[in-house]
Write a protein that holds these residues in place. Sequence first.
Motif, PDB file in Angstrom:
ATOM      1  N   VAL A  67      -3.060   3.315  -8.864  1.00  0.00           N
ATOM      2  CA  VAL A  67      -3.329   2.142  -9.692  1.00  0.00           C
ATOM      3  C   VAL A  67      -4.839   2.014  -9.857  1.00  0.00           C
ATOM      4  CG1 VAL A  67      -1.237   0.874  -9.061  1.00  0.00           C
ATOM      5  CG2 VAL A  67      -3.292   0.593  -7.702  1.00  0.00           C
ATOM      6  N   LYS A  68      -5.263   1.348 -10.932  1.00  0.00           N
ATOM      7  CA  LYS A  68      -6.691   1.217 -11.205  1.00  0.00           C
ATOM      8  C   LYS A  68      -7.335   0.065 -10.438  1.00  0.00           C
ATOM      9  CE  LYS A  68      -6.751   3.330 -15.727  1.00  0.00           C
ATOM     10  NZ  LYS A  68      -7.130   3.198 -17.125  1.00  0.00           N
ATOM     11  N   ASN A  69      -6.537  -0.862  -9.942  1.00  0.00           N
ATOM     12  CA  ASN A  69      -7.081  -2.056  -9.300  1.00  0.00           C
ATOM     13  C   ASN A  69      -6.596  -2.239  -7.859  1.00  0.00           C
ATOM     14  OD1 ASN A  69      -4.459  -2.512 -10.206  1.00  0.00           O
ATOM     15  ND2 ASN A  69      -4.802  -4.679 -10.551  1.00  0.00           N
ATOM     16  N   PRO A  70      -6.833  -1.275  -6.981  1.00  0.00           N
ATOM     17  CA  PRO A  70      -6.316  -1.389  -5.611  1.00  0.00           C
ATOM     18  C   PRO A  70      -6.927  -2.554  -4.836  1.00  0.00           C
ATOM     19  CG  PRO A  70      -7.835   0.453  -5.764  1.00  0.00           C
ATOM     20  CD  PRO A  70      -7.594  -0.028  -7.171  1.00  0.00           C
ATOM     21  N   HIS A  71      -8.177  -2.905  -5.107  1.00  0.00           N
ATOM     22  CA  HIS A  71      -8.823  -3.997  -4.362  1.00  0.00           C
ATOM     23  C   HIS A  71      -8.181  -5.343  -4.694  1.00  0.00           C
ATOM     24  CE1 HIS A  71     -11.782  -1.182  -2.924  1.00  0.00           C
ATOM     25  NE2 HIS A  71     -12.054  -0.821  -4.175  1.00  0.00           N
ATOM     26  N   GLU A  72      -7.880  -5.568  -5.964  1.00  0.00           N
ATOM     27  CA  GLU A  72      -7.227  -6.817  -6.361  1.00  0.00           C
ATOM     28  C   GLU A  72      -5.814  -6.903  -5.791  1.00  0.00           C
ATOM     29  OE1 GLU A  72      -8.820  -4.780  -8.397  1.00  0.00           O
ATOM     30  OE2 GLU A  72     -10.429  -5.974  -9.306  1.00  0.00           O
ATOM     31  N   LEU A  73      -5.103  -5.782  -5.774  1.00  0.00           N
ATOM     32  CA  LEU A  73      -3.763  -5.768  -5.187  1.00  0.00           C
ATOM     33  C   LEU A  73      -3.822  -6.031  -3.684  1.00  0.00           C
ATOM     34  CD1 LEU A  73      -2.256  -2.743  -7.115  1.00  0.00           C
ATOM     35  CD2 LEU A  73      -1.531  -5.119  -7.324  1.00  0.00           C
ATOM     36  N   TRP A  74      -4.806  -5.456  -3.012  1.00  0.00           N
ATOM     37  CA  TRP A  74      -4.957  -5.675  -1.573  1.00  0.00           C
ATOM     38  C   TRP A  74      -5.241  -7.144  -1.280  1.00  0.00           C
ATOM     39  CZ3 TRP A  74      -3.570  -3.923   2.836  1.00  0.00           C
ATOM     40  CH2 TRP A  74      -4.198  -4.334   4.000  1.00  0.00           C
ATOM     41  N   ASP A  75      -6.124  -7.760  -2.061  1.00  0.00           N
ATOM     42  CA  ASP A  75      -6.433  -9.182  -1.868  1.00  0.00           C
ATOM     43  C   ASP A  75      -5.189 -10.042  -2.071  1.00  0.00           C
ATOM     44  OD1 ASP A  75      -9.053  -8.553  -1.312  1.00  0.00           O
ATOM     45  OD2 ASP A  75      -9.787  -9.043  -3.336  1.00  0.00           O
ATOM     46  N   ALA A  76      -4.394  -9.722  -3.093  1.00  0.00           N
ATOM     47  CA  ALA A  76      -3.156 -10.468  -3.331  1.00  0.00           C
ATOM     48  C   ALA A  76      -2.172 -10.259  -2.182  1.00  0.00           C
ATOM     49  CB  ALA A  76      -2.528 -10.027  -4.652  1.00  0.00           C
ATOM     50  N   TYR A  77      -2.103  -9.047  -1.673  1.00  0.00           N
ATOM     51  CA  TYR A  77      -1.220  -8.747  -0.546  1.00  0.00           C
ATOM     52  C   TYR A  77      -1.619  -9.561   0.689  1.00  0.00           C
ATOM     53  CZ  TYR A  77       0.998  -6.156   3.227  1.00  0.00           C
ATOM     54  OH  TYR A  77       1.706  -5.809   4.350  1.00  0.00           O
ATOM     55  N   LEU A  78      -2.920  -9.635   0.951  1.00  0.00           N
ATOM     56  CA  LEU A  78      -3.383 -10.424   2.099  1.00  0.00           C
ATOM     57  C   LEU A  78      -3.027 -11.893   1.958  1.00  0.00           C
ATOM     58  CD1 LEU A  78      -6.877  -8.829   2.818  1.00  0.00           C
ATOM     59  CD2 LEU A  78      -4.733  -8.512   4.088  1.00  0.00           C
ATOM     60  N   LYS A  79      -3.066 -12.409   0.721  1.00  0.00           N
ATOM     61  CA  LYS A  79      -2.678 -13.803   0.484  1.00  0.00           C
ATOM     62  C   LYS A  79      -1.208 -14.016   0.800  1.00  0.00           C
ATOM     63  CE  LYS A  79      -6.088 -15.039  -2.936  1.00  0.00           C
ATOM     64  NZ  LYS A  79      -6.367 -15.436  -4.316  1.00  0.00           N
ATOM     65  N   THR A  80      -0.359 -13.021   0.522  1.00  0.00           N
ATOM     66  CA  THR A  80       1.075 -13.186   0.782  1.00  0.00           C
ATOM     67  C   THR A  80       1.328 -13.258   2.285  1.00  0.00           C
ATOM     68  OG1 THR A  80       1.573 -10.811   0.834  1.00  0.00           O
ATOM     69  CG2 THR A  80       1.729 -11.926  -1.300  1.00  0.00           C
TER      70      THR A  80
END
Length: 83
Positions: A67-80
């Motif tokens: 994916v092109k946006n792994p950092h944004e996905l990681w941040d969203a994952y941490l929020k979950t």
Amino acid sequence: MKTDTCRICGSNKIMDNVRVVDRGHGDAKKDLSVYIQKTDKRFFNKFEKGELKAQICGSCGNVDLSVKNPHELWDAYLKTKSL
């Protein structure tokens, strides 16, 4: 993820940034994506979306996804994790 050689067979026949699609209603093409929920609401939740791209070896057929946006996905994952 982008490499010039296949990690399986060592070939340099690499197809990069290939779309991964699914067909929906009316045979419409839609990029295959991952979604991570960012909010904990009953309705109208917000999601972080990451479109999948493929790198394919033209010799052995190995496929790597990214994916092109792994950092944004990681941040969203941490929020979950805190929901």
